[in-house]
Design an enzyme around this catalytic site. Structure first.
Site, PDB file in Angstrom:
ATOM      1  N   GLN A  73     -12.226 -38.097   2.177  1.00  0.00           N
ATOM      2  CA  GLN A  73     -13.377 -38.144   1.271  1.00  0.00           C
ATOM      3  C   GLN A  73     -12.946 -38.951   0.056  1.00  0.00           C
ATOM      4  OE1 GLN A  73     -16.485 -36.492   2.218  1.00  0.00           O
ATOM      5  NE2 GLN A  73     -15.314 -36.691   4.125  1.00  0.00           N
ATOM      6  N   GLY A 133     -24.226 -31.465  -0.749  1.00  0.00           N
ATOM      7  CA  GLY A 133     -23.257 -32.097   0.143  1.00  0.00           C
ATOM      8  C   GLY A 133     -22.851 -33.489  -0.321  1.00  0.00           C
ATOM      9  N   HIS A 134     -21.888 -34.055   0.384  1.00  0.00           N
ATOM     10  CA  HIS A 134     -21.363 -35.364  -0.034  1.00  0.00           C
ATOM     11  C   HIS A 134     -22.407 -36.465   0.119  1.00  0.00           C
ATOM     12  CE1 HIS A 134     -19.353 -35.895   4.220  1.00  0.00           C
ATOM     13  NE2 HIS A 134     -20.577 -35.491   4.306  1.00  0.00           N
ATOM     14  N   ASN A 135     -22.354 -37.404  -0.828  1.00  0.00           N
ATOM     15  CA  ASN A 135     -23.222 -38.587  -0.795  1.00  0.00           C
ATOM     16  C   ASN A 135     -24.693 -38.277  -1.014  1.00  0.00           C
ATOM     17  OD1 ASN A 135     -20.824 -39.381   1.378  1.00  0.00           O
ATOM     18  ND2 ASN A 135     -21.338 -40.918  -0.136  1.00  0.00           N
TER      19      ASN A 135
END
Lengths: 335, 335, 335
Positions: free
Chosen positions: C196, C237-239
């Site tokens: 990540q 969450g990511h992004n």
């Protein structure tokens, strides 16, 4: 730390199309890539971006590479190949073995000299920290815990007591393992607390997300087998058992004494009631509630589709009448 | 610390069948018990295990004891009796009154000399910690808080400000009490924060789970009456009031200004919208959403059953058409 | 710190009815107010309390002021006016610039001399803390973070790495920003972790609730634009990208790579699946699951209404038969 296409192909054992001397120094999405970027195409949703990407190198499937004029690395599974490639570009803080001067370690605890114990870490009686383990700032390790070799507790992780981690377990900040299970008996109008005498056992290579909670068992242990992957804010009740290689997305919850099989995928916000058993390879979609044991692999769901609120109100009102409607329909047929 | 059947019967005021000299040194499930274990049968789901258990002593109901050849303790409520028995076998870290040298206590705070304040604890202005209270490692107590006598804050608990705990309150790691309630007003296209001037009041004998959050009130206080039991990762909004002896399972959430009665049971992941009132003895099943006030005791639910995903998709598609289907059915009847 | 009606009207630019010399020294609800209290009427639900309130001054709309005999401040938006008034009565701990002696700051980090760094705070390599920022007790700031001017991290907040906060960001205890996103690839029967490599970017004036988690991006950054307001226990969450002025209530969750527009309101416990796009001004009601992108502003819902459990069971059983019922109805019509 730039890498050429040729070197990447060799290190990652991938096919190579195009110019082997093309060099990249980082990763990017196809949309944001520059000529110095390694991009990838795994999700078909993004295939349209391939025509316009400026990425110096793209990792993709052989089928997607046909007609692609740029430099490409060919992978059977581009996402796996990309994960390996990205690891080459990852920078991590340098390890700093030893105890931070502020750490408080019980005299009966044993910390491997290779382990790294950060600022404001406390370690309780009889606990053991293995070789190469990293305890980031603010971790609180209680009594009778084991942190296996190469584990990483990023920061502010709590192991309350009787928590035993295998090797290479990664735990993100705010996670709490080994708190009391929620055991109560109603006794003459007041709650009586049921002692929680078990522990938590976590297998090798598990990952546990930020602010996730895993209670210790009432009598026996709560168990995660190897390679279980839990996202953030997951709740695992006491005496739950989760099979190897199962992954659960954020905010999922498993109530006490449930058993989940191997290679299951539990969607975000999904719930599993207590004392149930799920066999291997069960998929539960997001925000579904599992109310009975599942004996067949497959995909399971509950809930209703998203609708415009005004239309939804009408469907919801009819849901209340559903049994009456079905009876009326039956009566009509019988006429 | 072994106990004989005779001693257990006397201490716990239970009937005794079999050999009074049988001795046990720990507790176990019926399935895992050895002759040195005390087991119990409370959940009828596990009755079949009675025939094969190796437990030295079993706690069970009189009806289940009939025909059981081993040593048994007879209880009207075996789960309650087991909870009391298990407490005899529980080991807890020895108390260590006093301030850990690393603790940071404001000059205006008062900590009882019998209280135990662990490593890396901070205590803010005008806060008070009562006799026998335990603040585990990493707790952060802000301004104007009261931690009553015999409270235990296991580790890394935060009381932000104006949080007043009664006696014997148990709070698990990561819980946050007294953070700002979520009060916002839209003002010319930007959010304006509404000051949160109230506090949190927690009655005697409450238990609050790991990573649970209880916001302080906007004007008046957020209140938990005595003996409220909250599992992990529960969210209680500002100005909520929860009646005595109510228990809530993991991941439940109550929005601001809702009032929950006494002896309610709120299932895991269930939600209660803001400003609603629930009377005493309401049961809400797991992952249900309470969208209106409830004036009658009873059990309430929402949601749909778990189904195979393919079948579920068909039902879900029909849910969207439900109003139209009902109208068609009405038209057919009128023909 | 008492205020007269005249002074409040002048400071807050409000109309005034009644006695300008009436003085109040605090705020209260209409029901609990005393003559020394400032009350307000914004929610029509509480209009009936106006007749009986003892509040010295009430903030209300002109229409509600008609016939009200007491002293009143007239506001187009009484809730906004009350928020501004309440801020006058708010007491906060006095700022105490400087580093607490227990804080651990990496030699390469830069902390503005006006910033306040509390007990047991750690700050990692290359991180920067701006003027007037407050890091409360127990915060853990990792590498390459930026805490903008006037930010407040109340206590025990974690910024893992590559987290960049704008100005005046307020983060409540237990929040974790910048933990690894949940990126996994299945590789020969085992999970492979996807690095990540991105960060988290948070715009000016955002507020982030207690125990909320915001993962850092896999490649690019996770982004909150300015004035985003997140309640407690939210999972991002990511992004993910969240547009300016969007607010989300407690326990909501947004899966990876979703994009949420500006001025959206996401209800408590609602979920948004990964990779979706929501346009501006979308309202999602509590505990709804967004399963497809939304291109039209409006209010959206899923789920079923709360029912008495016995009746609910009958509707739920019929939900399983819904497709068959609809087919039967169609067959009847075709006869």
């Amino acid at each position: 730390m730039p890498f050429s296409a040729e070197e990447l192909a060799r290190r990652l054992d991938l096919g190579l199309h195009g110019d082997p001397a093309t060099t990249v120094s980082g990763v990017a999405t196809l949309a944001q890539a520059t000529p110095a970027s390694l991009g990838f195409l795994a999700n078909p949703r993004y295939r349209g971006q391939l025509a316009h990407t400026r990425a110096g190198i793209v990792v993709l499937r052989a089928a997607d590479a046909e007609g692609y004029p740029g430099t490409a690395l060919i992978a059977a599974d581009p996402y796996v190949a990309f994960a390996r490639a990205a690891a080459l570009f990852e920078t991590r803080p340098a390890p700093a073995p030893g105890l931070h001067p502020s750490a408080v370690v019980d005299a009966s605890a044993r910390v491997h000299p290779d382990a790294q114990v950060g600022a404001f870490v406390s370690i309780g009686a009889r606990s053991v920290v293995g070789a190469g383990a990293v305890l980031g700032p603010g971790c609180a390790i209680g009594e009778d815990c084991v942190v296996g070799a190469q584990c990483e507790l990023v920061a502010r992780v709590t192991l309350v007591r009787r928590v035993r981690l295998g090797r290479r377990v990664l735990i993100h900040p705010g996670a709490v393992l080994g708190a009391d299970g929620f055991g109560l008996a109603m006794d003459a109008g007041r709650w009586l607390k049921v002692p929680q005498l078990g522990g938590v056992v976590v297998g090798d290579d598990c990952e546990i997300g930020a602010n996730t909670t895993i209670d210790r068992g009432a009598i026996e242990d709560t168990v995660l087998e190897e390679d279980v992957r839990l996202d953030n804010q997951i709740q695992i009740g006491h005496n739950v058992r989760i099979g190897a290689h199962t992954a659960m997305a954020g905010c999922a919850a498993v109530a006490g004494s449930a058993t989940i099989g191997r290679y299951c995928l539990i969607g975000g916000g999904a719930g599993v009631l207590g004392h149930l058993e799920l066999c291997d390879r069960v998929v539960v979609t997001a925000m579904s509630l599992v109310t009975h044991s599942i004996r067949e692999p497959g995909e399971y769901s509950s809930g209703t589709p998203l609708m415009d609120n005004r239309r939804w109100r009408r469907s919801a009102a009819r849901f209340k009448q559903l049994d009456a409607l079905a009876r009326r329909l039956g009566a009509l047929r019988d006429n």
